[in-house]
Design a protein around this motif. Structure first.
Motif, PDB file in Angstrom:
ATOM      1  N   THR B  13       0.854  -1.190   0.000  1.00  0.00           N
ATOM      2  CA  THR B  13       0.000   0.000   0.000  1.00  0.00           C
ATOM      3  C   THR B  13       0.889   1.240   0.000  1.00  0.00           C
ATOM      4  N   PRO B  44     -14.574 -11.496  11.071  1.00  0.00           N
ATOM      5  CA  PRO B  44     -15.091 -10.123  10.943  1.00  0.00           C
ATOM      6  C   PRO B  44     -14.631  -9.465   9.643  1.00  0.00           C
ATOM      7  N   GLN B  90     -17.598 -11.916  -4.012  1.00  0.00           N
ATOM      8  CA  GLN B  90     -18.334 -11.129  -3.028  1.00  0.00           C
ATOM      9  C   GLN B  90     -19.038  -9.936  -3.684  1.00  0.00           C
ATOM     10  N   HIS B 199     -21.472 -14.025   6.808  1.00  0.00           N
ATOM     11  CA  HIS B 199     -21.623 -13.326   8.076  1.00  0.00           C
ATOM     12  C   HIS B 199     -22.886 -13.807   8.786  1.00  0.00           C
TER      13      HIS B 199
HETATM   14  N1  LIG Z   1      -6.026  -5.175  -3.158  1.00  0.00           N
HETATM   15  C1  LIG Z   1      -5.765  -4.855  -1.892  1.00  0.00           C
HETATM   16  N2  LIG Z   1      -4.818  -3.948  -1.596  1.00  0.00           N
HETATM   17  C2  LIG Z   1      -4.542  -3.613  -0.330  1.00  0.00           C
HETATM   18  N3  LIG Z   1      -5.135  -4.141   0.738  1.00  0.00           N
HETATM   19  C3  LIG Z   1      -6.096  -5.053   0.517  1.00  0.00           C
HETATM   20  C4  LIG Z   1      -6.463  -5.460  -0.804  1.00  0.00           C
HETATM   21  N4  LIG Z   1      -7.444  -6.386  -0.722  1.00  0.00           N
HETATM   22  C5  LIG Z   1      -7.681  -6.542   0.592  1.00  0.00           C
HETATM   23  N5  LIG Z   1      -6.867  -5.762   1.342  1.00  0.00           N
HETATM   24  C6  LIG Z   1      -6.819  -5.694   2.810  1.00  0.00           C
HETATM   25  O1  LIG Z   1      -6.657  -6.998   3.298  1.00  0.00           O
HETATM   26  C7  LIG Z   1      -7.448  -7.217   4.461  1.00  0.00           C
HETATM   27  C8  LIG Z   1      -8.330  -8.430   4.244  1.00  0.00           C
HETATM   28  O2  LIG Z   1      -9.311  -8.128   3.274  1.00  0.00           O
HETATM   29  P1  LIG Z   1     -10.388  -9.181   2.789  1.00  0.00           P
HETATM   30  O3  LIG Z   1     -11.136  -8.569   1.678  1.00  0.00           O
HETATM   31  O4  LIG Z   1      -9.716 -10.463   2.537  1.00  0.00           O
HETATM   32  O5  LIG Z   1     -11.309  -9.297   4.075  1.00  0.00           O
HETATM   33  P2  LIG Z   1     -12.639 -10.147   4.272  1.00  0.00           P
HETATM   34  O6  LIG Z   1     -12.387 -11.078   5.396  1.00  0.00           O
HETATM   35  O7  LIG Z   1     -13.097 -10.729   3.010  1.00  0.00           O
HETATM   36  O8  LIG Z   1     -13.640  -9.011   4.774  1.00  0.00           O
HETATM   37  P3  LIG Z   1     -15.223  -8.831   4.503  1.00  0.00           P
HETATM   38  O9  LIG Z   1     -15.930  -9.659   5.499  1.00  0.00           O
HETATM   39  O10 LIG Z   1     -15.437  -7.392   4.778  1.00  0.00           O
HETATM   40  O11 LIG Z   1     -15.489  -9.216   3.102  1.00  0.00           O
HETATM   41  C9  LIG Z   1      -8.195  -5.931   4.692  1.00  0.00           C
HETATM   42  O12 LIG Z   1      -7.533  -5.214   5.713  1.00  0.00           O
HETATM   43  C10 LIG Z   1      -8.111  -5.194   3.393  1.00  0.00           C
HETATM   44  O13 LIG Z   1      -8.042  -3.814   3.618  1.00  0.00           O
END
Ligand SMILES: Nc1ncnc2c1ncn2[C@@H]1O[C@H](COP(=O)(O)OP(=O)(O)OP(=O)(O)O)[C@@H](O)[C@H]1O
Ligand SMILES: [Mg+2]
Lengths: 247, 288
Positions: B13, B44, B90, B199
């Motif tokens: 990032t 979460p 998603q 969820h």
């Molecule tokens: N392309 C990306 N670039 C930077 N950070 C990312 C990227 N994709 C996801 N993240 C970060 O990685 C972490 C995990 O994200 P992820 O989408 O896998 O979560 P999730 O468990 O699917 O959440 P949700 O229940 O909200 O869908 C988060 O902190 C997100 O900000």
């Protein structure tokens, strides 16, 4: 690499184009009609050339810049597909290889470039231009549209906003479309500028096409330079696509 | 079916000051998914569920770690392996230039299906998802729930051996949700392995043979819902006090009952559910 996969990617672009074919053809007629009217018919009557008319001079130039624009613009939707609609994910997920995807997409852009080239040729004929049609001419047109499709693809994969895509058009394509031997010979340019302009692919395309259209020689060196550009463009496009997976 | 070793994803990032930093989304997890099981990923927002699915399906490359499909290492490219999964993403990611049926056709072609095969298949799936009347609709004109149903249909077109569903029932009405549950059970009976994130804890509890609970990119539990509840204590004492609800868990109803008289206020004994496990493990809810 797999021809069937290339076909699938192309099929999708063809499906979309087919639906708007009439609109596409009409819209592609406007620019050449204006160029031919303004520069060929309007201005051209007062321009003296050592050989042929000014109209004959600019038709290859217009074909060159048009195939550039069509190649590049054919790839612009990929930007939105990557950034906004995320529909590029479908391809990354599928068993289709990155090279098949890239070739399929380039083919779609080349098809558009060819259709619009035909429109220009027809329009130019109506204006009374003398142009010699040949297979080599179409090869050069295809090659040029491939180069700019690759540049467009690279930009679509790398740039983050649509504004930046538009800037490429303003700062790269638009200057090139006037400077690269399209409306006037690069010989008229100051030496420093000419050297720079002579490195650009569109210059070689314009000169190649002009030579071919007037029954001149096939400029092998220019052709090889275009091949080199296309090869580098393909490599960079492929790399951008693979890097996209790395995130 | 799938084995995963030390899977890690660090996203690059770029901050406001143009400084590059790394965000660890998935942190050194190892697990396996058995053929035919329904495997739940609970966690979460931002826990890393979607990132795991994207790595397992070759959409993004892991920073480190290894993924095996049926004992064969997967580097994100092998077309034979890429044919196995179907993915319900998603977010909606249709091709906006194509209509509903064409989106499915594109999918079928990308997976190398023959026309004679996919034509019927697409019709069946549209039928099943009650989308037949919308086959020629531009996808942008479908309602939210229809789009989600179409996403599920699309993932199934090529008859995947393993189906990844990233919150597949979001935005679906209760009847349709139940229908999707039936579909998932049916698919599982027919030999399809299913990985589902959700969820809706009830969903995981009803469907999953095993659920992993993820927090901050790490697995903090991975077991059957029943075992997870058992480990916490099969019975919950829920006490409604002035500072909100608080909970304590007990092995059986008797021990729980013995504990209750110590409290004044609104006290309830009930069986522990997966939601308790989830919140207990990932949240910071008041203990008794
Ligand atoms: N392309 C990306 N670039 C930077 N950070 C990312 C990227 N994709 C996801 N993240 C970060 O990685 C972490 C995990 O994200 P992820 O989408 O896998 O979560 P999730 O468990 O699917 O959440 P949700 O229940 O909200 O869908 C988060 O902190 C997100 O900000
Ligand atoms: Mg997610």
């Amino acid at each position: 690499m797999n021809f069937r996969d290339i076909g699938t990617v192309f099929w999708r672009d063809w499906l979309v184009l087919k639906r708007r074919l009439t609109k596409f053809i009409l819209s592609r007629t406007v620019a050449p009609l204006l160029y031919l009217t303004a520069f060929g018919w309007g201005l051209g009557r007062n321009v003296q050339l050592s050989s042929g008319t000014y109209l004959d001079f600019i038709v290859p130039g217009i074909m060159a810049l048009n195939s550039m624009n069509m190649g590049f613009h054919g790839m612009i939707p990929i930007h939105a597909e990557r950034v906004y609609h995320k529909s590029l994910e479908e391809y990354l997920l599928s068993p289709v290889s990155p090279s098949a995807f890239l070739i399929g997409k380039i083919s779609g852009a080349v098809l558009k470039a060819l259709i619009s080239s035909l429109i220009i040729i027809l329009t130019a004929e109506i204006f009374g231009a003398n142009i010699l049609l040949s297979g080599s001419m179409f090869v050069v047109l295809i090659l040029n549209s491939i180069i700019f499709a690759e540049i467009g693809f690279f930009a679509a994969m790398k740039l983050s906003t649509y504004e930046e895509m538009a800037q490429v058009n303003t700062y790269v394509l638009l200057p090139m479309s006037f400077m690269c031997g399209t409306f006037f010979s690069t010989g008229a340019l100051p030496e420093v500028v000419r050297f720079f302009v002579n490195c650009l692919p569109l210059t070689h395309t314009s000169q190649l096409l002009r030579s071919l259209c007037t029954g001149g020689i096939f400029m092998r060196d220019s052709f090889l330079i275009l091949i080199l550009y296309a090869a580098i463009g393909f490599y960079l496009g492929l790399k951008a696509l693979k890097n996209f997976q790395e995130d | 079916m799938i084995e995963v070793f030390n899977l890690t994803k660090k996203f690059k990032t770029v901050g406001k000051d143009k400084k590059i930093s790394f965000k660890t989304a998935v942190d050194d997890i190892s697990f396996s998914i058995e053929r035919n099981e329904i495997f739940g990923l609970l966690g979460p927002n931002g826990a890393g569920k979607t990132t795991i699915i994207r790595m397992l399906t070759g959409q993004i490359k892991p920073t480190s770690g290894k993924i095996f499909y049926d004992g064969k290492i997967f580097d994100g490219n092998d077309p034979e392996i890429k044919k196995l999964p179907g993915v319900v993403p998603q977010h909606i990611n249709f091709d906006r230039e194509l209509n509903a049926a064409e989106n499915l056709e594109l999918h079928a072609r990308l997976y190398g299906m023959e026309k004679s095969d996919y034509q019927n298949r697409i019709k069946e799936l549209l039928d099943y998802m009650e989308l037949s009347d919308y086959a020629n609709y531009n996808v942008a004109k479908l309602s939210g729930g229809m789009k989600r149903r179409l996403l599920i249909a699309r993932a199934l077109v090529h008859r995947p051996k393993i189906l990844f569903m990233d919150e597949p029932t979001v935005a679906l009405d209760p009847q349709v949700r139940r229908k999707i549950w039936d579909l998932i059970k049916d698919l599982s009976k027919n030999g399809v392995t299913i990985v589902i994130t959700t969820h809706y804890i009830e969903e995981a509890e009803k469907l999953c043979r095993r659920t992993a609970i993820i927090d901050k990119g790490k697995f903090i539990a991975n077991d059957s819902p029943k075992n997870l509840c058992e480990r916490l204590g099969n019975f919950t004492v829920e006490c409604e006090g002035t500072e909100g609800k608080s909970y304590k868990f007990f092995r059986d109803r008797e021990t729980a009952a013995k504990f209750v008289p110590e409290f004044s206020g609104n006290v309830k004994i009930r069986p522990t559910n997966l939601e308790d496990v989830f919140i207990e493990l990932t949240g910071r809810r008041n203990g008794l």
